[in-house]
Design an enzyme around this catalytic site. Structure first.
Site, PDB file in Angstrom:
ATOM      1  N   GLY A   1       1.136  -1.216   0.182  1.00 55.14           N
ATOM      2  CA  GLY A   1       0.186  -0.009   0.318  1.00 55.14           C
ATOM      3  C   GLY A   1       1.078   1.251   0.107  1.00 55.14           C
TER       4      GLY A   1
ATOM      5  N   GLN B   1       2.672  10.325   1.682  1.00 54.34           N
ATOM      6  CA  GLN B   1       4.094   9.367   1.824  1.00 54.34           C
ATOM      7  C   GLN B   1       5.201  10.122   0.858  1.00 54.34           C
ATOM      8  OE1 GLN B   1       2.443   5.557   2.018  1.00 54.34           O
ATOM      9  NE2 GLN B   1       4.276   5.349   3.927  1.00 54.34           N
TER      10      GLN B   1
ATOM     11  N   CYS C   1       6.573  -0.664   7.681  1.00 55.98           N
ATOM     12  CA  CYS C   1       5.586   0.929   6.832  1.00 55.98           C
ATOM     13  C   CYS C   1       7.233   1.183   5.984  1.00 55.98           C
ATOM     14  CB  CYS C   1       5.294   1.989   8.134  1.00 55.98           C
ATOM     15  SG  CYS C   1       4.746   3.626   6.793  1.00 55.98           S
ATOM     16  N   LEU C   2       6.685   1.558   4.407  1.00 57.90           N
ATOM     17  CA  LEU C   2       7.689   2.368   4.284  1.00 57.90           C
ATOM     18  C   LEU C   2       7.786   3.006   4.511  1.00 57.90           C
ATOM     19  CD1 LEU C   2       6.373   1.303   0.366  1.00 57.90           C
ATOM     20  CD2 LEU C   2       8.017   0.146   1.380  1.00 57.90           C
TER      21      LEU C   2
ATOM     22  N   HIS D   1      -4.250   1.374   7.302  1.00 52.26           N
ATOM     23  CA  HIS D   1      -2.980   1.791   7.479  1.00 52.26           C
ATOM     24  C   HIS D   1      -2.583   3.175   7.378  1.00 52.26           C
ATOM     25  CE1 HIS D   1       2.046   0.888   8.049  1.00 52.26           C
ATOM     26  NE2 HIS D   1       1.460   2.072   6.570  1.00 52.26           N
ATOM     27  N   GLU D   2      -3.008   3.064   5.122  1.00 48.76           N
ATOM     28  CA  GLU D   2      -2.725   4.245   4.360  1.00 48.76           C
ATOM     29  C   GLU D   2      -4.248   5.446   5.176  1.00 48.76           C
ATOM     30  OE1 GLU D   2      -0.914   3.562   3.058  1.00 48.76           O
ATOM     31  OE2 GLU D   2      -0.412   2.049   3.120  1.00 48.76           O
TER      32      GLU D   2
ATOM     33  N   HIS E   1      -2.125   7.604   7.141  1.00 44.46           N
ATOM     34  CA  HIS E   1      -1.091   8.697   6.802  1.00 44.46           C
ATOM     35  C   HIS E   1      -2.176   9.324   6.350  1.00 44.46           C
ATOM     36  CE1 HIS E   1       2.256   6.048   6.542  1.00 44.46           C
ATOM     37  NE2 HIS E   1       1.799   5.371   6.094  1.00 44.46           N
TER      38      HIS E   1
HETATM   39  O1  GNR Z   1       3.900  -2.479   2.618  1.00 41.75           O
HETATM   40  C1  GNR Z   1       3.479  -2.550   4.006  1.00 41.75           C
HETATM   41  N1  GNR Z   1       3.433  -4.072   4.235  1.00 41.75           N
HETATM   42  C2  GNR Z   1       2.339  -3.086   5.503  1.00 41.75           C
HETATM   43  C3  GNR Z   1       2.783  -4.807   6.053  1.00 41.75           C
HETATM   44  C4  GNR Z   1       1.276  -5.142   7.184  1.00 41.75           C
HETATM   45  C5  GNR Z   1       0.886  -3.907   7.270  1.00 41.75           C
HETATM   46  C6  GNR Z   1       0.374  -2.686   6.973  1.00 41.75           C
HETATM   47  C7  GNR Z   1       0.675  -2.691   5.860  1.00 41.75           C
HETATM   48  S1  GNR Z   1       1.791  -1.472   4.718  1.00 41.75           S
HETATM   49  C8  GNR Z   1       2.690  -1.582   3.610  1.00 41.75           C
HETATM   50  C9  GNR Z   1       3.040  -0.027   3.011  1.00 41.75           C
HETATM   51  C10 GNR Z   1       3.015   0.947   3.682  1.00 41.75           C
HETATM   52  O2  GNR Z   1       3.629   1.770   4.443  1.00 41.75           O
HETATM   53  N2  GNR Z   1       1.883   2.062   3.279  1.00 41.75           N
HETATM   54  O3  GNR Z   1       1.636   3.195   4.196  1.00 41.75           O
HETATM   55 NI    NI Z   2       2.616   2.930   5.860  1.00 44.87          NI
END
Ligand code: GNR
Ligand code: NI
Length: 168
Positions: free
Chosen positions: A46, A51, A92-93, A134-135, A138
């Site tokens: 995601g 980001q 999270c990236l 999660h997104e 952000h």
């Molecule tokens: O790549 C991602 N893997 C992930 C694994 C578990 C819960 C959430 C994520 S999102 C993350 C990519 C990211 O940082 N998206 O904002």
């Molecule tokens: Ni993230």
């Protein structure tokens, strides 16, 4: 298409609250396509516009094994279905190298606009539900590390600051 740079914690720009997209035009389609390319290249499941330092309410998600299910959500609104919570490991990236347990509603309904600006509703659970929540966090300037204890969060912050200094 273009690969975009991903901001890393504790960059204060990750705390910006994104604004709703007013019109889904060619620039938004382009943004979504660049975000998908950036997400696949990372690789991640995601990505939120926040980001890549674009403060508009756009997220992309693909939780498939073979990168075959790209989803674009514009102005997403989420609501929990029921009150079941589920705990899972998140990464999270923008917080590279760290994985921690977070609790969230297990099942959600998402209302959003698609790439064509058409409204749609989606119900999901499992990894898809985790990732969308999660997104959307952000877009509101929130990171998964905000759910951890201050001690854990500060440890992660210090380690990332150190590796960011080394990489300059
Ligand atoms: O790549 C991602 N893997 C992930 C694994 C578990 C819960 C959430 C994520 S999102 C993350 C990519 C990211 O940082 N998206 O904002
Ligand atoms: Ni993230």
């Amino acid at each position: 298409m273009a690969l975009l740079d991903i901001l890393e914690f504790p960059d204060p720009r990750l705390r910006t609250k994104a604004k709703p997209v007013q019109t889904v035009d060619a620039s938004i389609t382009q943004l979504a396509n660049d975000m998908l390319e950036t997400m696949y290249e990372a690789p991640g499941i995601g990505l939120a516009a926040t980001q890549i330092n674009v403060h508009q309410r756009v997220i992309v998600v693909d939780v498939s094994e073979d990168k075959s299910a790209p989803h674009v959500f514009i102005n997403p609104v989420i609501n929990a279905i029921g009150d079941e919570l589920e705990e899972s490991q998140e990464g999270c990236l923008s917080v590279p190298g760290y994985y921690e347990s977070v609790q969230r509603p297990e099942r959600i309904r998402v209302e959003a606009l698609d790439k064509e600006g058409k409204p749609f509703t989606l119900e999901c659970d499992g990894l898809m539900a985790v990732c969308i929540q999660h997104e959307v966090d952000h877009l509101n300037g929130k990171l998964f590390v905000d759910y951890l204890s201050p001690l854990k969060r500060n440890r992660i912050r210090k380690k990332l600051e150190k590796s960011q200094r080394a990489n300059r």
